[in-house]
Design an enzyme around this catalytic site. Sequence first.
Site, PDB file in Angstrom:
ATOM      1  N   TYR A   1      10.739  16.862  17.243  1.00  0.00           N
ATOM      2  CA  TYR A   1      11.848  17.114  16.322  1.00  0.00           C
ATOM      3  C   TYR A   1      13.052  17.749  17.017  1.00  0.00           C
ATOM      4  CZ  TYR A   1       8.625  16.155  12.450  1.00  0.00           C
ATOM      5  OH  TYR A   1       7.743  15.567  11.595  1.00  0.00           O
TER       6      TYR A   1
ATOM      7  N   ASP B   1       3.351  18.915  10.629  1.00  0.00           N
ATOM      8  CA  ASP B   1       4.166  18.539   9.469  1.00  0.00           C
ATOM      9  C   ASP B   1       3.365  17.617   8.555  1.00  0.00           C
ATOM     10  OD1 ASP B   1       6.257  18.078   7.787  1.00  0.00           O
ATOM     11  OD2 ASP B   1       7.446  16.879   9.172  1.00  0.00           O
TER      12      ASP B   1
ATOM     13  N   LYS C   1      -3.354  14.301  20.603  1.00  0.00           N
ATOM     14  CA  LYS C   1      -3.603  12.870  20.814  1.00  0.00           C
ATOM     15  C   LYS C   1      -3.729  12.684  22.329  1.00  0.00           C
ATOM     16  CE  LYS C   1      -3.840   8.577  19.318  1.00  0.00           C
ATOM     17  NZ  LYS C   1      -5.051   8.078  18.643  1.00  0.00           N
TER      18      LYS C   1
ATOM     19  N   ASP D   1      -5.768  11.394  14.644  1.00  0.00           N
ATOM     20  CA  ASP D   1      -6.190  10.345  13.697  1.00  0.00           C
ATOM     21  C   ASP D   1      -7.523  10.714  13.055  1.00  0.00           C
ATOM     22  OD1 ASP D   1      -6.942  10.112  16.347  1.00  0.00           O
ATOM     23  OD2 ASP D   1      -7.038   7.937  16.371  1.00  0.00           O
TER      24      ASP D   1
ATOM     25  N   ASP E   1       0.834  18.778   4.858  1.00  0.00           N
ATOM     26  CA  ASP E   1       1.049  18.175   3.530  1.00  0.00           C
ATOM     27  C   ASP E   1      -0.221  17.496   3.028  1.00  0.00           C
ATOM     28  OD1 ASP E   1       3.595  19.054   3.309  1.00  0.00           O
ATOM     29  OD2 ASP E   1       4.525  17.081   3.090  1.00  0.00           O
TER      30      ASP E   1
END
Length: 357
Positions: free
Chosen positions: A142, A248, A191, A224, A252
């Site tokens: 970001y 992020d 990852k 994942d 959620d």
Amino acid sequence: MNYNIAVLDGDGIGPEICAGALLVLDKIGQKYRHIFNFSHYLIGGAAIDECGCPLPEKTIKGCLESDSVLLGAVGGYKWDNLSGDARPEKGLLGIRKAMGLYSNIRPAKLWKSLAGASPLKPEIVEKGVEITIVRELTGGIYFGKRTSGEEDGVQFATDEEKYTVPEIERIMRVACELSKKRSKRIASVDKANVLETSRLWRKTVHEFAEKYYPDITVEDVLVDNMAMQIVKDPTRFDVVVTSNLFGDILSDEAAQVTGSIGMLASSSLGDGTRGLYEPIHGSAPDIAGKDIANPIATILAAAMMLRDSFNLIEEYNAVERAIKKVLDSGYRTADIYEEGMKKVGCAQMARLIAENI
Ligand code: NAD
């Protein structure tokens, strides 16, 4: 002990839910012999109306001089047409920056008495869910270099993911500090089978934990797989530490598993113990001023402040126990109401929780 707390009520339901949280803090103060001094400062739309900007200097100064900060929420219809830097939300970004906050901590807790609100099957959530996601907040993709252009007649865009060892170590320290007061188990999400930044992340979190927190166990989980586990077997996780992008998305997803936005708190921390504590929901202008908002997320945010900024663990537990008692007794605000329960307003819910401390 004496604690100075800056209170940023903000807009919409902000003042109502903050009043509920302060009532509970006062009760904790009486019971455990602490003095909480509250100083209120303007932020968001309320600050725009009064001072012409969403984050007045006085607010920044007040927060930086406080021991910790409680925030309601900002924003509302009245200021929706303002643009860019003039918007209420800008106040929120500004205060996070001014306070040097680089971690975001979001516990997703499913209270057993509210299990019906979860979209997951009862047999999955019956053991209770309490995942605390520690998200790196100021680095990663970001904030990386961005490019876009055209190559051989084909348009392209890139976003760079970059992490440094000190950035990873400082977020890991936040996760370890939380974890040492809990299960001493951390799941680090990356990852690493594909990304170079994830390989550095993985190496750094292990080296850091082994050196500074040897009694904490760190498990690696690929992002994942984590996305699957949150809906398949969320009860096995406690503290989860991850990068800005992965955090992020996963925070959620984890919040959704608990089913109710009015019950979830979050905190942002930097170096030192001063933090910014707030509910994860917004200012809910549709229900503002009606005394029907759920104050529990803000009360939990205040409880997190007791635990994570002031190291008052028993006091934190007392707030959690009181919330559980009130929910187990069947009291519900409108957002979590089910047939046969006792419906109460925002102020009464806060009073009931305070009475049960
Ligand atoms: P919201 O979270 O305010 O509301 C979404 C829905 O959830 C609404 O129906 C609302 O009534 C309900 N809700 C939210 N909190 C509740 C509570 N405590 N009890 C009962 N019901 C609750 O999100 P939104 O409607 O998208 O945004 C409204 C305003 O809040 C906007 O101006 C937005 O920019 C702002 N906002 C602020 C923050 C923040 O201050 N951290 C976060 C998100 C949105």
